[in-house]
Design an enzyme around this catalytic site. Structure first.
Site, mmCIF file in Angstrom:
data_model
loop_
_atom_site.group_PDB
_atom_site.id
_atom_site.type_symbol
_atom_site.label_atom_id
_atom_site.label_comp_id
_atom_site.label_asym_id
_atom_site.label_seq_id
_atom_site.Cartn_x
_atom_site.Cartn_y
_atom_site.Cartn_z
ATOM 1 N N ASN A 12 33.726 28.777 -1.574
ATOM 2 C CA ASN A 12 34.017 29.982 -0.798
ATOM 3 C C ASN A 12 32.679 30.534 -0.333
ATOM 4 O O ASN A 12 31.981 31.213 -1.077
ATOM 5 C CB ASN A 12 34.775 30.992 -1.664
ATOM 6 C CG ASN A 12 35.178 32.224 -0.882
ATOM 7 O OD1 ASN A 12 34.744 32.424 0.255
ATOM 8 N ND2 ASN A 12 36.008 33.057 -1.480
ATOM 9 N N ARG A 70 37.301 27.549 1.678
ATOM 10 C CA ARG A 70 38.044 28.699 2.184
ATOM 11 C C ARG A 70 37.487 29.036 3.561
ATOM 12 O O ARG A 70 36.273 29.205 3.723
ATOM 13 C CB ARG A 70 37.862 29.888 1.246
ATOM 14 C CG ARG A 70 38.490 31.117 1.781
ATOM 15 C CD ARG A 70 38.556 32.253 0.794
ATOM 16 N NE ARG A 70 39.211 33.353 1.478
ATOM 17 C CZ ARG A 70 38.600 34.478 1.841
ATOM 18 N NH1 ARG A 70 37.346 34.685 1.544
ATOM 19 N NH2 ARG A 70 39.260 35.411 2.496
ATOM 20 N N HIS A 159 45.006 36.569 3.427
ATOM 21 C CA HIS A 159 45.422 36.306 2.031
ATOM 22 C C HIS A 159 46.487 35.209 1.976
ATOM 23 O O HIS A 159 47.240 35.128 1.008
ATOM 24 C CB HIS A 159 46.047 37.552 1.342
ATOM 25 C CG HIS A 159 45.097 38.671 1.078
ATOM 26 N ND1 HIS A 159 45.461 39.993 1.249
ATOM 27 C CD2 HIS A 159 43.816 38.679 0.654
ATOM 28 C CE1 HIS A 159 44.429 40.764 0.934
ATOM 29 N NE2 HIS A 159 43.417 39.985 0.574
ATOM 30 N N ARG A 220 39.730 50.380 3.234
ATOM 31 C CA ARG A 220 40.352 50.276 4.573
ATOM 32 C C ARG A 220 41.537 51.233 4.661
ATOM 33 O O ARG A 220 42.289 51.380 3.698
ATOM 34 C CB ARG A 220 40.869 48.855 4.820
ATOM 35 C CG ARG A 220 39.788 47.807 4.910
ATOM 36 C CD ARG A 220 40.415 46.475 5.329
ATOM 37 N NE ARG A 220 39.475 45.388 5.179
ATOM 38 C CZ ARG A 220 39.665 44.336 4.384
ATOM 39 N NH1 ARG A 220 40.778 44.204 3.674
ATOM 40 N NH2 ARG A 220 38.752 43.393 4.312
ATOM 41 N N GLU A 365 43.757 31.394 -5.963
ATOM 42 C CA GLU A 365 43.469 30.879 -4.617
ATOM 43 C C GLU A 365 42.643 29.599 -4.677
ATOM 44 O O GLU A 365 42.838 28.688 -3.876
ATOM 45 C CB GLU A 365 42.751 31.952 -3.796
ATOM 46 C CG GLU A 365 43.678 33.103 -3.449
ATOM 47 C CD GLU A 365 42.952 34.344 -2.978
ATOM 48 O OE1 GLU A 365 42.753 34.486 -1.777
ATOM 49 O OE2 GLU A 365 42.592 35.190 -3.822
#
Ligand code: AMP
Length: 379
Positions: A12, A70, A159, A220, A365
């Site tokens: 990643n 990723r 996601h 956010r 993940e």
């Protein structure tokens, strides 16, 4: 490519850090994990140098069979994970405009691996890919469609790797074929999104063109009237880049609670002490999650289960209770005792007699990326 894929490195590669995990995929066990930080900022000069550190940390392995990466954005080009050959790399480079911060780092990580692990195949696993099954009515914005055609302005969702992992795990847990499972999957972490899963596929998700849309997140704002953004830009004389920082990095739980970073644990602690700002932040957060669970239960035609995952979904009993407590109209009931003691493990936290089971399911993940890498190379 007939060679059996055993050892898979998952990379990643972010703008200033590189996370990795090494898996033995014959047993799906993790052999190593690590993090290289401050790339280009006092640490390694670039991603190739960072990877050299990884190779050292792994003891110069000669037996890595494949590398899974990723990648933030697959646009409409990538509906599944793919081998990152020359043609696919060229296609991915055209999508940098959708993630100017992350995409160069993601793709830079792949190029560095090509050099350092010569001959080892690289597979790209896109955060947006699992959402590509959304119907037009959910994916398109109600603006002049020339803007969609010209700039690709639509909902992509993020996601995806996490939603895919928990969807597969939930189908297994519920003993239902993947193609028949209906779910509302809730990835609740610092960044958060929900997905509506019908017959094992995404039919809607809360994030949009970018990860800014949908739920109230750590920093956010989530959904906001676009005209409010325009109004603020005008009143405060802000550029698009400045406004982007305000909405992505200086809003959400952090802005409402006053807790830097918007960490759920700290906000819960403050709320318990009677801090009104923290209490309001938690209620705004839970309200928005519950709102979308209700909507997505309708979208999927009645969910077989509500799945909670991510740092908050897996660990925060209080966060879960605030959300589930708002779902009475769906006949959902919480088992408060089980909820209170569930942390980081798979568990049904709804009470007997709950019309829809609520299941905490830890996401993984990196393992999903490793699985996809094996699948893509096996095809
Ligand atoms: P993530 O982005 O998935 O790593 O999730 C980060 C969020 O999970 C933060 O808001 C944390 O406060 C929250 N979190 C992590 N562990 C716990 C915990 N034990 N209790 C409550 N919240 C937690």
């Amino acid at each position: 490519m007939n060679k059996a894929i055993k050892k898979v490195l998952v990379v990643n590669s972010g703008s200033s850090s590189l996370k990795y995990q090494l898996f033995d995929m014959t047993t799906e066990t993790r052999l190593a994990k690590g993090l290289v930080e401050r790339i280009g900022a006092g640490g390694p000069a670039n991603h190739a140098e960072a990877l050299k550190k990884v190779v050292e940390e792994l003891g110069n392995p000669k037996d890595i069979d494949a590398i899974g990466h990723r990648v933030l954005h697959g646009g409409e080009t990538f509906c599944d994970s793919v081998l990152m050959n020359k043609a696919n790399m060229a296609k991915a480079k055209k999508l940098v405009k959708f993630g100017p911060l992350h995409m160069p780092a993601n793709l830079g990580g792949i190029e560095a691996c090509e050099k350092i692990f010569k001959g080892v195949p690289n597979v790209g696993v896109f955060d947006t890919a699992f959402h590509q099954t959304m119907p037009d009515c959910a994916a398109l914005y109600a603006i002049d469609q020339k803007f969609y055609k010209k700039y690709g302005i639509r909902k992509y969702g993020f996601h995806g790797t996490s939603h895919k992992f928990v969807t597969q795990a939930a189908a297994k847990f519920l003993k239902k074929p993947l193609s028949k499972v209906n779910l509302v999957t809730c990835h609740l972490g610092n960044g958060s999104s929900l997905a509506a899963i019908k017959n094992g596929e995404v039919v809607d998700t809360t994030m949009g063109l970018t990860p800014l849309a949908g739920l109230v997140m750590g920093t956010r704002c989530g959904d906001i009237d676009a005209a409010a953004v325009l109004s603020l830009m005008e009143s405060e004389k802000k550029t698009p880049a400045e406004m982007d920082t305000i909405l992505n990095k200086q809003s959400g739980l952090q802005a409402v609670s006053g807790v830097k970073g918007g960490d759920m644990r700290d906000i819960c602690t403050n709320a318990a002490k009677g801090d009104k700002k923290a209490e309001l932040a938690l209620e705004m957060w839970a309200y928005r999650v519950a709102l979308y669970i209700g909507a997505y239960n309708t979208v999927v035609g009645g969910a077989d289960a509500i799945i909670l995952t991510g740092g908050i979904g897996e660990n925060s009993a209080e966060g879960r209770e605030r959300v589930i407590g708002r779902l009475g109209a769906l006949g959902v009931k919480l088992d408060k005792k089980t909820n209170a003691k569930t942390r980081g493990v798979t568990a049904v936290i709804s009470a007997k007699g709950s019309k829809i089971p609520v299941i905490v399911l830890p996401t993984n993940e990196e393992l999903m990326i490793a699985r996809d890498t094996v699948r893509v190379l096996g095809n």
